[in-house]
Design a protein around this motif. Structure first.
Motif, PDB file in Angstrom:
ATOM      1  N   LYS A 151       5.539   2.295  -9.761  1.00 31.59           N
ATOM      2  CA  LYS A 151       6.081   1.490 -10.844  1.00 31.59           C
ATOM      3  C   LYS A 151       7.311   2.199 -11.398  1.00 31.59           C
ATOM      4  CE  LYS A 151       4.711  -0.728 -15.207  1.00 31.59           C
ATOM      5  NZ  LYS A 151       3.578  -0.914 -16.155  1.00 31.59           N
ATOM      6  N   ASP A 166      -2.282  -2.060 -14.602  1.00 34.25           N
ATOM      7  CA  ASP A 166      -1.356  -2.230 -15.728  1.00 34.25           C
ATOM      8  C   ASP A 166      -1.994  -1.842 -17.046  1.00 34.25           C
ATOM      9  OD1 ASP A 166       0.848  -2.733 -17.204  1.00 34.25           O
ATOM     10  OD2 ASP A 166       1.203  -4.739 -16.440  1.00 34.25           O
ATOM     11  N   TYR A 176      -2.292   2.302  -3.911  1.00 33.80           N
ATOM     12  CA  TYR A 176      -1.855   0.971  -3.518  1.00 33.80           C
ATOM     13  C   TYR A 176      -3.081   0.156  -3.139  1.00 33.80           C
ATOM     14  CZ  TYR A 176      -0.004  -2.801  -0.655  1.00 33.80           C
ATOM     15  OH  TYR A 176       0.272  -4.041  -0.134  1.00 33.80           O
ATOM     16  N   ASP A 190       9.670  -2.512 -12.260  1.00 34.54           N
ATOM     17  CA  ASP A 190       9.354  -3.113 -10.973  1.00 34.54           C
ATOM     18  C   ASP A 190       8.358  -2.242 -10.215  1.00 34.54           C
ATOM     19  OD1 ASP A 190      11.225  -5.021 -11.630  1.00 34.54           O
ATOM     20  OD2 ASP A 190      12.828  -4.103 -10.462  1.00 34.54           O
ATOM     21  N   THR A 191       7.540  -2.879  -9.401  1.00 32.96           N
ATOM     22  CA  THR A 191       6.545  -2.154  -8.619  1.00 32.96           C
ATOM     23  C   THR A 191       6.878  -2.261  -7.134  1.00 32.96           C
ATOM     24  OG1 THR A 191       4.849  -2.604 -10.288  1.00 32.96           O
ATOM     25  CG2 THR A 191       4.092  -1.879  -8.134  1.00 32.96           C
ATOM     26  N   ALA A 238       1.465   2.747  -4.665  1.00 30.40           N
ATOM     27  CA  ALA A 238       2.198   1.804  -5.515  1.00 30.40           C
ATOM     28  C   ALA A 238       3.018   2.592  -6.520  1.00 30.40           C
ATOM     29  CB  ALA A 238       1.235   0.867  -6.234  1.00 30.40           C
TER      30      ALA A 238
END
Length: 278
Positions: free
Chosen positions: A43, A157, A93, A26-27, A41
């Motif tokens: 992860k 990603d 982010y 989940d991020t 951000a």
């Protein structure tokens, strides 16, 4: 203590908010992490899916790049969360949401904005390919729009990025979710090459130009066998609208050439074509 508060304490952040769920974790958006006032951000990799090779691959790949159209890595950490040890990847982010979110919301950028988006996308792919890396999972949800602007796409990603000198087979857990952007040779289980990334770019641009997928309209791909999927992507897509600018149409049609893969040309060639229209 709520989930957000528990994670914030584990990270040493003042607050966190949920952003999205992926195959491997989940991020979250975190504030005041590592004494940095800007949001980051985070992860959080799921313990049951954690693979040291995947983590090493993603972080090493991100460390190689310093490019405005590729997300920047901040750090890799280990935390205890919900009674389990989790590894986390902390990146910049990017505010503005993803291209996938924009498409699902019905956003249809102008041709001018699509061209700028495509140029930024190809600049990032050129950077990857110049270092003999392939992304293998290019799709709208893996392209963020910095400040919500189509002209500022950012690739994220990188867990599936592989070196062309290594094993690049496409058998991985995210395969189902990424089938709509996989090239015919990937669907057949062949090794992924640069041409596969280029195909995915063609699908993404077709979606932006038309609002529809070029091959999988009105079909349930989850119920189809790989051979059936290959049949669907082995024919030319429906024609683009006549009003689509020639340079964009030329690039998309070339990138969606099923065979031979080399006929799609390079990301650098696509970028040159689009820059020539400015």
């Amino acid at each position: 203590m709520g989930l957000e508060d528990e994670l914030a304490v584990a990270l040493g952040a003042s607050s966190v908010s949920f952003l999205g769920r992926g195959t491997f974790g989940d991020t979250w958006r975190a504030l005041d992490l590592d004494g940095i006032p800007e949001p980051l951000a985070v992860k959080v990799l799921r313990a049951e899916f954690f693979n040291p090779r995947l983590l090493a691959r993603e972080t090493s790949n991100l460390n190689e790049f310093d490019h405005d159209n590729i997300v920047r890595l901040h750090s890799v950490q280990t935390i205890t969360f919900q009674g389990e040890e989790h590894h986390v990847i902390v990146c910049e982010y990017i505010d503005g949401g993803s291209a996938g979110q924009a498409l699902r919301a019905g956003a249809r950028p102008s041709y001018k904005h699509i061209r700028k988006f495509a140029q930024g996308l190809f600049e990032a792919v050129v950077e990857l390919h110049a270092k003999d890396k392939i992304h293998r999972d290019l799709k709208p949800d893996n392209i963020m729009l910095r400040d919500g602007k189509w002209k500022q796409p950012v690739l994220i990603d990188f867990g599936l990025v592989r070196s062309l000198t290594g094993d690049t087979m496409t058998n991985y857990p995210a395969m189902v979710g990424s089938i709509p952007w996989m090239a015919p040779e990937q669907l057949q289980g062949e090794k992924a090459r640069k041409a596969c990334d280029n195909w995915a770019c063609g699908v993404i641009l077709y979606q932006l130009l038309t609002g529809t997928h070029p091959f999988f309209q009105g079909v349930d791909i989850r119920a189809m066998e790989p051979e059936e999927l290959v049949d669907l992507v082995s024919v030319p897509p429906p024609p683009l609208p006549a009003e689509v600018p020639n340079d964009l149409a030329e690039v998309v049609i070339r990138l969606l050439t099923p065979d031979p893969p080399g006929a799609r040309g390079s990301a650098a060639r696509a970028l040159k074509t689009l820059r020539g229209a400015n």
